[in-house]
Design a protein around this motif. Structure first.
Motif, PDB file in Angstrom:
ATOM      1  N   VAL A   1       2.644  -2.783  -8.686  1.00  0.00           N
ATOM      2  CA  VAL A   1       3.524  -2.152  -7.697  1.00  0.00           C
ATOM      3  C   VAL A   1       4.779  -1.614  -8.378  1.00  0.00           C
ATOM      4  O   VAL A   1       5.221  -0.489  -8.117  1.00  0.00           O
ATOM      5  CB  VAL A   1       3.902  -3.154  -6.584  1.00  0.00           C
ATOM      6  CG1 VAL A   1       5.055  -2.612  -5.736  1.00  0.00           C
ATOM      7  CG2 VAL A   1       2.691  -3.450  -5.693  1.00  0.00           C
TER       8      VAL A   1
ATOM      9  N   LYS B   1      -6.099   1.088  -1.910  1.00  0.00           N
ATOM     10  CA  LYS B   1      -5.750   0.276  -0.747  1.00  0.00           C
ATOM     11  C   LYS B   1      -6.146  -1.185  -0.945  1.00  0.00           C
ATOM     12  O   LYS B   1      -7.250  -1.495  -1.386  1.00  0.00           O
ATOM     13  CB  LYS B   1      -6.422   0.820   0.510  1.00  0.00           C
ATOM     14  CG  LYS B   1      -6.017   0.083   1.789  1.00  0.00           C
ATOM     15  CD  LYS B   1      -6.692   0.680   3.009  1.00  0.00           C
ATOM     16  CE  LYS B   1      -6.297  -0.087   4.269  1.00  0.00           C
ATOM     17  NZ  LYS B   1      -6.945   0.468   5.493  1.00  0.00           N
ATOM     18  N   VAL B   2      -5.213  -2.080  -0.606  1.00  0.00           N
ATOM     19  CA  VAL B   2      -5.475  -3.514  -0.659  1.00  0.00           C
ATOM     20  C   VAL B   2      -5.272  -4.104   0.730  1.00  0.00           C
ATOM     21  O   VAL B   2      -4.203  -3.947   1.337  1.00  0.00           O
ATOM     22  CB  VAL B   2      -4.534  -4.211  -1.664  1.00  0.00           C
ATOM     23  CG1 VAL B   2      -4.691  -5.725  -1.584  1.00  0.00           C
ATOM     24  CG2 VAL B   2      -4.808  -3.724  -3.083  1.00  0.00           C
ATOM     25  N   SER B   3      -6.306  -4.791   1.238  1.00  0.00           N
ATOM     26  CA  SER B   3      -6.231  -5.386   2.570  1.00  0.00           C
ATOM     27  C   SER B   3      -7.182  -6.570   2.649  1.00  0.00           C
ATOM     28  O   SER B   3      -8.319  -6.497   2.169  1.00  0.00           O
ATOM     29  CB  SER B   3      -6.629  -4.339   3.628  1.00  0.00           C
ATOM     30  OG  SER B   3      -6.689  -4.916   4.921  1.00  0.00           O
TER      31      SER B   3
ATOM     32  N   LYS C   1      -8.245  -3.016  -9.091  1.00  0.00           N
ATOM     33  CA  LYS C   1      -9.025  -2.240  -8.128  1.00  0.00           C
ATOM     34  C   LYS C   1     -10.440  -2.796  -8.031  1.00  0.00           C
ATOM     35  O   LYS C   1     -11.003  -2.930  -6.931  1.00  0.00           O
ATOM     36  CB  LYS C   1      -9.060  -0.774  -8.540  1.00  0.00           C
ATOM     37  CG  LYS C   1      -9.830   0.133  -7.581  1.00  0.00           C
ATOM     38  CD  LYS C   1      -9.800   1.586  -8.050  1.00  0.00           C
ATOM     39  CE  LYS C   1     -10.576   2.485  -7.089  1.00  0.00           C
ATOM     40  NZ  LYS C   1     -10.561   3.909  -7.543  1.00  0.00           N
TER      41      LYS C   1
ATOM     42  N   ASN D   1       0.806  -1.215   0.000  1.00  0.00           N
ATOM     43  CA  ASN D   1       0.000   0.000   0.000  1.00  0.00           C
ATOM     44  C   ASN D   1       0.843   1.270   0.000  1.00  0.00           C
ATOM     45  O   ASN D   1       0.316   2.367  -0.206  1.00  0.00           O
ATOM     46  CB  ASN D   1      -0.960   0.002   1.188  1.00  0.00           C
ATOM     47  CG  ASN D   1      -2.115  -0.973   0.986  1.00  0.00           C
ATOM     48  OD1 ASN D   1      -2.526  -1.228  -0.145  1.00  0.00           O
ATOM     49  ND2 ASN D   1      -2.620  -1.536   2.066  1.00  0.00           N
ATOM     50  N   LYS D   2       2.135   1.142   0.211  1.00  0.00           N
ATOM     51  CA  LYS D   2       3.026   2.293   0.103  1.00  0.00           C
ATOM     52  C   LYS D   2       3.093   2.774  -1.341  1.00  0.00           C
ATOM     53  O   LYS D   2       3.402   3.944  -1.602  1.00  0.00           O
ATOM     54  CB  LYS D   2       4.423   1.912   0.608  1.00  0.00           C
ATOM     55  CG  LYS D   2       5.437   3.035   0.523  1.00  0.00           C
ATOM     56  CD  LYS D   2       6.782   2.605   1.097  1.00  0.00           C
ATOM     57  CE  LYS D   2       7.820   3.728   0.945  1.00  0.00           C
ATOM     58  NZ  LYS D   2       9.139   3.344   1.526  1.00  0.00           N
ATOM     59  N   TYR D   3       2.804   1.888  -2.287  1.00  0.00           N
ATOM     60  CA  TYR D   3       2.991   2.208  -3.704  1.00  0.00           C
ATOM     61  C   TYR D   3       1.697   2.200  -4.519  1.00  0.00           C
ATOM     62  O   TYR D   3       1.623   2.877  -5.543  1.00  0.00           O
ATOM     63  CB  TYR D   3       3.978   1.215  -4.328  1.00  0.00           C
ATOM     64  CG  TYR D   3       5.317   1.232  -3.644  1.00  0.00           C
ATOM     65  CD1 TYR D   3       6.235   2.248  -3.884  1.00  0.00           C
ATOM     66  CD2 TYR D   3       5.667   0.235  -2.729  1.00  0.00           C
ATOM     67  CE1 TYR D   3       7.461   2.277  -3.249  1.00  0.00           C
ATOM     68  CE2 TYR D   3       6.893   0.261  -2.088  1.00  0.00           C
ATOM     69  CZ  TYR D   3       7.788   1.285  -2.352  1.00  0.00           C
ATOM     70  OH  TYR D   3       8.995   1.317  -1.707  1.00  0.00           O
ATOM     71  N   LEU D   4       0.703   1.449  -4.099  1.00  0.00           N
ATOM     72  CA  LEU D   4      -0.493   1.279  -4.932  1.00  0.00           C
ATOM     73  C   LEU D   4      -1.386   2.524  -4.934  1.00  0.00           C
ATOM     74  O   LEU D   4      -1.454   3.246  -3.916  1.00  0.00           O
ATOM     75  CB  LEU D   4      -1.301   0.077  -4.440  1.00  0.00           C
ATOM     76  CG  LEU D   4      -0.646  -1.294  -4.639  1.00  0.00           C
ATOM     77  CD1 LEU D   4      -1.490  -2.376  -3.977  1.00  0.00           C
ATOM     78  CD2 LEU D   4      -0.460  -1.599  -6.124  1.00  0.00           C
TER      79      LEU D   4
ATOM     80  N   LEU E   1      -0.564  -6.103   7.286  1.00  0.00           N
ATOM     81  CA  LEU E   1      -0.093  -5.539   6.028  1.00  0.00           C
ATOM     82  C   LEU E   1       0.378  -6.647   5.078  1.00  0.00           C
ATOM     83  O   LEU E   1       0.967  -7.639   5.506  1.00  0.00           O
ATOM     84  CB  LEU E   1       1.057  -4.564   6.290  1.00  0.00           C
ATOM     85  CG  LEU E   1       0.733  -3.335   7.153  1.00  0.00           C
ATOM     86  CD1 LEU E   1       1.997  -2.510   7.394  1.00  0.00           C
ATOM     87  CD2 LEU E   1      -0.333  -2.479   6.488  1.00  0.00           C
TER      88      LEU E   1
ATOM     89  N   THR F   1     -10.787  -4.135  -4.100  1.00  0.00           N
ATOM     90  CA  THR F   1     -11.262  -3.131  -3.139  1.00  0.00           C
ATOM     91  C   THR F   1     -12.675  -3.464  -2.671  1.00  0.00           C
ATOM     92  O   THR F   1     -13.432  -4.169  -3.356  1.00  0.00           O
ATOM     93  CB  THR F   1     -11.233  -1.718  -3.739  1.00  0.00           C
ATOM     94  OG1 THR F   1     -12.031  -1.695  -4.935  1.00  0.00           O
ATOM     95  CG2 THR F   1      -9.809  -1.307  -4.076  1.00  0.00           C
TER      96      THR F   1
END
Length: 405
Positions: A225, A123-125, A188, A117-120, A133, A192
């Protein structure tokens, strides 16, 4: 006296050179005979006609040792399948994601153990573990807990043409031609919370890093990513840092950039054409190449494994080939392992790929450092004899491994 010595020296040198040349000729002749015998053995399999067309290659760290095409690239026009014939190689494409990851890391653009998620751009979770994470490495070794839901399979394959010849094989999950959605929007939509393609099965019940679960969606996300971290489209990045340096000039992610005369028709069976298609998730399965180009790539992997690769540092290659999984992450009874998009199997180190009308093997023996490639243009699902035929071809290459070395 000096003249006599000089004449004798010249005579000895000439004789020695002649013996050396004779030795070279003998070695060349023997090598040629071995290749001819191998070709004859594979030709006998080809005569049975289970696979419409295919090519095989054997390589080492210095380049291609053997490369031949068999059968037909197009049965209607009787166009032969040659060493320049190109076709998709399915999941072998994923290995380029691995090399691209480390190229991006060497450029200082990302770190494999950072959260995705630092790069996308979204948000992916995993909703079952919202506080846990997901890292880039987990995507690369298939432990991210992201799964290939039915929504993915039903949306990934897109027909290129609207009209088809009578009798053309069109699997039920192929979609009608349409404006191709971007990789980012596709992922996405799948991953998401409110995504249109998220059917509630895009994530497993396992916690990230807990279990190996092979994922095309996770692989494609890994490519996104790289794209997001470097600011360079994935196609452009791989072309610049992999395909061009290796002079893989007949390889591309898009069929329109490849000469149509070199492209193989794909087949559902040896009598039925497979409809032309493309995939939205191209990084996981969409590279189009030949045995000649793929041989250059496999030769580079062997050099990288040996500590002499040209595309990445020795340290990066060491990490790519390092076994990444621990026993608790593997399914029960499985003793295989994986590097960074690099499999360890009974065939050696490398990858295989399957898609409609396509099957491909690309592995090397870590002891002999000989690599073997087989690309076929015929589906393995509709005729139970196609897959055993492919395996037989690959095994014959193994029998000649030490002879060609």
């Amino acid at each position: 006296m000096n003249k006599i010595i000089l004449v004798l020296s010249i005579f000895i040198l000439v004789v020695a050179c002649g013996q050396k040349n004779n030795s070279k000729k003998k070695n060349t002749k023997d090598y040629s005979e071995i290749k001819d015998t191998l070709t004859a053995h594979i030709s006998k399999i080809n005569e049975k006609g289970k696979i419409v067309g295919f090519s095989v290659a054997m390589v080492n760290s210095t380049g291609i040792l053997y490369n031949e095409g068999f059968g037909l690239a197009d049965s209607t026009t009787q166009k032969p399948y040659s060493i320049q014939t190109v076709q998709p190689i399915a999941s072998i494409s994923k290995t380029l994601i691995g090399l691209s990851l480390f190229k991006a890391q060497e450029m200082g653009k990302l770190n494999l153990d950072e959260p995705i998620n630092k790069y996308l751009p979204f948000k992916v979770s995993n909703p079952n573990f919202p506080e846990t994470l997901i890292t880039i490495r987990q995507l690369a070794i298939h432990t991210s807990s992201i799964t290939d839901s039915d929504s993915f399979w039903e949306s990934d394959y897109i027909l290129i043409n609207k009209d088809h010849k009578k009798g053309t094989g069109i699997p039920d999950y192929f979609n009608e031609p349409k404006t191709k959605i971007s990789l980012a929007d596709f992922l996405k939509s799948l991953l998401t919370e409110k995504g249109a393609l998220n059917n509630g099965k895009s994530y497993s019940v396992n916690k990230p890093s807990a279990k190996f679960d092979y994922s095309n969606v996770g692989s494609n996300l890994c490519a996104l990513v790289i794209e997001s971290a470097t600011g360079i489209p994935y196609q452009t990045f791989t072309t610049k840092y992999i395909l061009e340096p290796l002079q893989m000039n007949s390889s591309s992610w898009t069929a329109k950039y490849i000469e149509s005369k070199n492209r193989s028709t794909l087949y559902a069976t040896n009598e039925q054409i497979m409809a032309d298609y493309t995939t939205v998730g191209f990084p996981a399965s969409g590279l189009i190449t030949s045995s000649t180009d793929l041989g250059k790539y496999l030769s580079e992997l062997i050099k990288g494994y040996s500590g002499n690769g040209s595309l990445l540092s020795k340290e990066s290659y060491n990490e790519i080939f390092k076994k990444q999984l621990i026993k608790s992450q593997l399914p029960e009874g499985v003793d295989a392992n994986t590097g960074i998009f690099m499999d360890y199997s009974k065939r050696g180190i490398g990858y295989n790929g399957y898609d409609p009308g396509v099957m491909a093997y690309m592995y090397f023996n870590p002891e002999s450092l000989i690599g073997k490639i087989v690309l076929i243009n015929t589906d393995t699902d509709f005729d139970e004899e196609v897959r055993p035929t492919l395996d037989k071809i690959y095994n014959i290459l193994g029998e000649y491994e030490t002879k060609l070395k």
